[in-house]
Design an enzyme around this catalytic site. Structure first.
Site, PDB file in Angstrom:
ATOM      1  N   LEU A   1       2.889   1.138   6.071  1.00  0.00           N
ATOM      2  CA  LEU A   1       2.985   2.501   6.603  1.00  0.00           C
ATOM      3  C   LEU A   1       1.675   3.243   6.405  1.00  0.00           C
ATOM      4  CD1 LEU A   1       6.592   3.386   5.344  1.00  0.00           C
ATOM      5  CD2 LEU A   1       5.864   1.910   7.213  1.00  0.00           C
TER       6      LEU A   1
ATOM      7  N   THR B   1       6.949   9.220   3.794  1.00  0.00           N
ATOM      8  CA  THR B   1       5.747   8.929   3.005  1.00  0.00           C
ATOM      9  C   THR B   1       4.826  10.154   2.986  1.00  0.00           C
ATOM     10  OG1 THR B   1       4.228   8.105   4.712  1.00  0.00           O
ATOM     11  CG2 THR B   1       5.863   6.547   3.877  1.00  0.00           C
ATOM     12  N   GLU B   2       3.989  10.195   1.962  1.00  0.00           N
ATOM     13  CA  GLU B   2       3.089  11.325   1.791  1.00  0.00           C
ATOM     14  C   GLU B   2       2.095  11.388   2.962  1.00  0.00           C
ATOM     15  OE1 GLU B   2       4.336   9.406  -0.556  1.00  0.00           O
ATOM     16  OE2 GLU B   2       5.354  10.979  -1.689  1.00  0.00           O
ATOM     17  N   GLU B   3       1.643  10.225   3.406  1.00  0.00           N
ATOM     18  CA  GLU B   3       0.698  10.184   4.521  1.00  0.00           C
ATOM     19  C   GLU B   3       1.392  10.640   5.815  1.00  0.00           C
ATOM     20  OE1 GLU B   3      -2.354   9.426   3.494  1.00  0.00           O
ATOM     21  OE2 GLU B   3      -3.223   9.720   5.489  1.00  0.00           O
TER      22      GLU B   3
ATOM     23  N   GLY C   1       0.858  -1.196   0.000  1.00  0.00           N
ATOM     24  CA  GLY C   1       0.000   0.000   0.000  1.00  0.00           C
ATOM     25  C   GLY C   1       0.883   1.230   0.000  1.00  0.00           C
TER      26      GLY C   1
ATOM     27  N   ASP D   1      -4.762   1.775   5.630  1.00  0.00           N
ATOM     28  CA  ASP D   1      -6.150   2.211   5.824  1.00  0.00           C
ATOM     29  C   ASP D   1      -6.653   1.659   7.157  1.00  0.00           C
ATOM     30  OD1 ASP D   1      -6.194   3.532   3.378  1.00  0.00           O
ATOM     31  OD2 ASP D   1      -6.766   1.718   2.293  1.00  0.00           O
TER      32      ASP D   1
ATOM     33  N   GLU E   1       0.554  -1.420  -4.864  1.00  0.00           N
ATOM     34  CA  GLU E   1      -0.525  -0.451  -4.699  1.00  0.00           C
ATOM     35  C   GLU E   1      -1.728  -0.894  -5.514  1.00  0.00           C
ATOM     36  OE1 GLU E   1      -1.185   2.398  -2.847  1.00  0.00           O
ATOM     37  OE2 GLU E   1      -3.034   2.239  -3.989  1.00  0.00           O
ATOM     38  N   ILE E   2      -2.914  -0.745  -4.927  1.00  0.00           N
ATOM     39  CA  ILE E   2      -4.124  -1.255  -5.586  1.00  0.00           C
ATOM     40  C   ILE E   2      -4.754  -0.220  -6.526  1.00  0.00           C
ATOM     41  CG2 ILE E   2      -5.840  -0.574  -3.834  1.00  0.00           C
ATOM     42  CD1 ILE E   2      -6.910  -3.517  -4.093  1.00  0.00           C
TER      43      ILE E   2
HETATM   44  N1  SAM Z   1       1.866   4.011   2.686  1.00  0.00           N
HETATM   45  C1  SAM Z   1       1.477   5.215   2.020  1.00  0.00           C
HETATM   46  C2  SAM Z   1       1.850   6.420   2.821  1.00  0.00           C
HETATM   47  O1  SAM Z   1       2.239   6.256   4.004  1.00  0.00           O
HETATM   48  O2  SAM Z   1       1.777   7.526   2.285  1.00  0.00           O
HETATM   49  C3  SAM Z   1      -0.023   5.230   1.681  1.00  0.00           C
HETATM   50  C4  SAM Z   1      -0.967   5.136   2.826  1.00  0.00           C
HETATM   51  S1  SAM Z   1      -2.684   5.152   2.294  1.00  0.00           S
HETATM   52  C5  SAM Z   1      -3.544   5.600   3.742  1.00  0.00           C
HETATM   53  C6  SAM Z   1      -3.029   3.417   2.119  1.00  0.00           C
HETATM   54  C7  SAM Z   1      -2.691   2.916   0.742  1.00  0.00           C
HETATM   55  O3  SAM Z   1      -2.872   1.510   0.684  1.00  0.00           O
HETATM   56  C8  SAM Z   1      -3.575   3.518  -0.341  1.00  0.00           C
HETATM   57  O4  SAM Z   1      -2.772   4.062  -1.343  1.00  0.00           O
HETATM   58  C9  SAM Z   1      -4.398   2.331  -0.838  1.00  0.00           C
HETATM   59  O5  SAM Z   1      -4.767   2.445  -2.184  1.00  0.00           O
HETATM   60  C10 SAM Z   1      -3.441   1.176  -0.575  1.00  0.00           C
HETATM   61  N2  SAM Z   1      -4.109  -0.128  -0.417  1.00  0.00           N
HETATM   62  C11 SAM Z   1      -5.207  -0.397   0.314  1.00  0.00           C
HETATM   63  N3  SAM Z   1      -5.519  -1.711   0.237  1.00  0.00           N
HETATM   64  C12 SAM Z   1      -4.601  -2.285  -0.575  1.00  0.00           C
HETATM   65  C13 SAM Z   1      -4.392  -3.614  -1.051  1.00  0.00           C
HETATM   66  N4  SAM Z   1      -5.216  -4.610  -0.699  1.00  0.00           N
HETATM   67  N5  SAM Z   1      -3.345  -3.856  -1.869  1.00  0.00           N
HETATM   68  C14 SAM Z   1      -2.515  -2.851  -2.233  1.00  0.00           C
HETATM   69  N6  SAM Z   1      -2.664  -1.575  -1.811  1.00  0.00           N
HETATM   70  C15 SAM Z   1      -3.686  -1.285  -0.988  1.00  0.00           C
END
Ligand code: SAM
Length: 266
Positions: A161, A239-241, A79, A164, A102-103
């Site tokens: 990191l 990370t951006e988050e 993710g 969700d 990433e999904i």
């Molecule tokens: N790790 C990054 C950061 O810290 O900036 C992104 C955090 S964001 C809250 C969560 C990310 O997980 C999103 O970009 C979402 O699309 C991805 N994600 C959620 N479920 C996923 C899955 N089953 N497989 C791959 N990516 C997933």
């Protein structure tokens, strides 16, 4: 979105062209002692639907294991969002291949373009890989297909990191750390490898700590041991988050876990 049928069916040279050689597709490959060729019983039925499919399609009708001397992916950012962690770590571990998973299509496309631009700006001299050749992104559902991409014990670092949070109780089964998925993470992580978790949501932090500490193949790494880990500043800040949480003066709850040795089989 397509996944390889097994880790040997991935053509990693499309992700890391300076570090991995393309598999041989012709019958000539049968004469190459460095290449193991398998003939699959069937061709894939459905047409590839995105960029990543090229990597799998290129393996048909034969699949080939990596050439001797090729690097393998060692770090996976699950993710990965907009890719800040990998961009930060690329020069800290220049000899290590890292993959963001990433999904979301648009996010994957953005990170792909970001990496291409960084590579173009950081080309090395003839024969030298250059910057950012060790990072790449793939679109996939990490809750379903991780063992299709990585062999047993292949990874040394696995990052979760700011995942969700899925706040509501009935959505907890959608959380990326769960007892079932921990078995997969233990499988693809090398003993001694590390799972990094960080979140601004206390309840999710407690959930992740509870499940990881109660798993027989993971042990929590004490905070004082983490002080010397060069990945930690990037886990917190790159990370951006993580940057968003910082701007909002939010909390960051960090917890890291070591993959323990397999119990001795009797
Ligand atoms: N790790 C990054 C950061 O810290 O900036 C992104 C955090 S964001 C809250 C969560 C990310 O997980 C999103 O970009 C979402 O699309 C991805 N994600 C959620 N479920 C996923 C899955 N089953 N497989 C791959 N990516 C997933």
């Amino acid at each position: 979105m397509v996944s390889p049928v097994h880790p040997g069916a991935m053509d990693w040279s499309r992700h890391y062209p300076k570090h991995c050689s393309p598999p041989a597709h012709s019958l000539d490959a049968l004469a190459d002692p460095d290449v193991t060729v398998q003939v699959p019983s069937k061709r894939p039925h459905s047409p590839p639907d995105d960029l990543d499919a090229l990597c799998m399609r290129s393996c048909a009708p034969y699949t080939a294991t990596a050439h001797a001397g090729d690097k393998r992916v060692e770090f996976a950012d699950i993710g990965c969002g907009y890719g800040g962690l990998m961009v930060g770590l690329a020069s800290v571990y220049p000899d290590t291949l890292m993959l963001g998973m990433e999904i979301r299509v648009k996010v994957q496309e953005y990170v792909y373009q970001r990496i291409q631009a960084l590579r173009a700006q950081n080309e090395g001299p003839e024969g030298v890989p250059g910057g950012y050749q060790n990072i790449s992104i793939i679109r996939m559902n990490a809750m379903k297909f991780l063992p299709n991409f990585f062999a047993k014990g292949q990874l040394t670092k696995l990052f979760f990191l700011f995942p969700d949070p899925h706040f509501k109780k009935k959505k907890h089964k959608a959380r990326i750390i769960s007892p079932t998925l921990l078995a997969e993470y233990a499988y693809i992580l090398h003993p001694g490898g590390i799972i990094y978790t960080i979140t601004d949501v206390k309840d999710l932090h407690e959930w992740m700590v509870k499940h990881l500490t109660s798993h027989p193949l993971f042990e929590r790494i004490p905070d004082d041991e983490l002080a010397s880990d060069p990945a930690i500043p990037h886990v917190r800040q790159s990370t951006e988050e993580g940057k968003k949480v910082e701007r909002n003066n939010g909390d960051k709850f960090l917890a890291c876990f070591r993959r323990m040795d397999d119990p001795i089989a009797h």
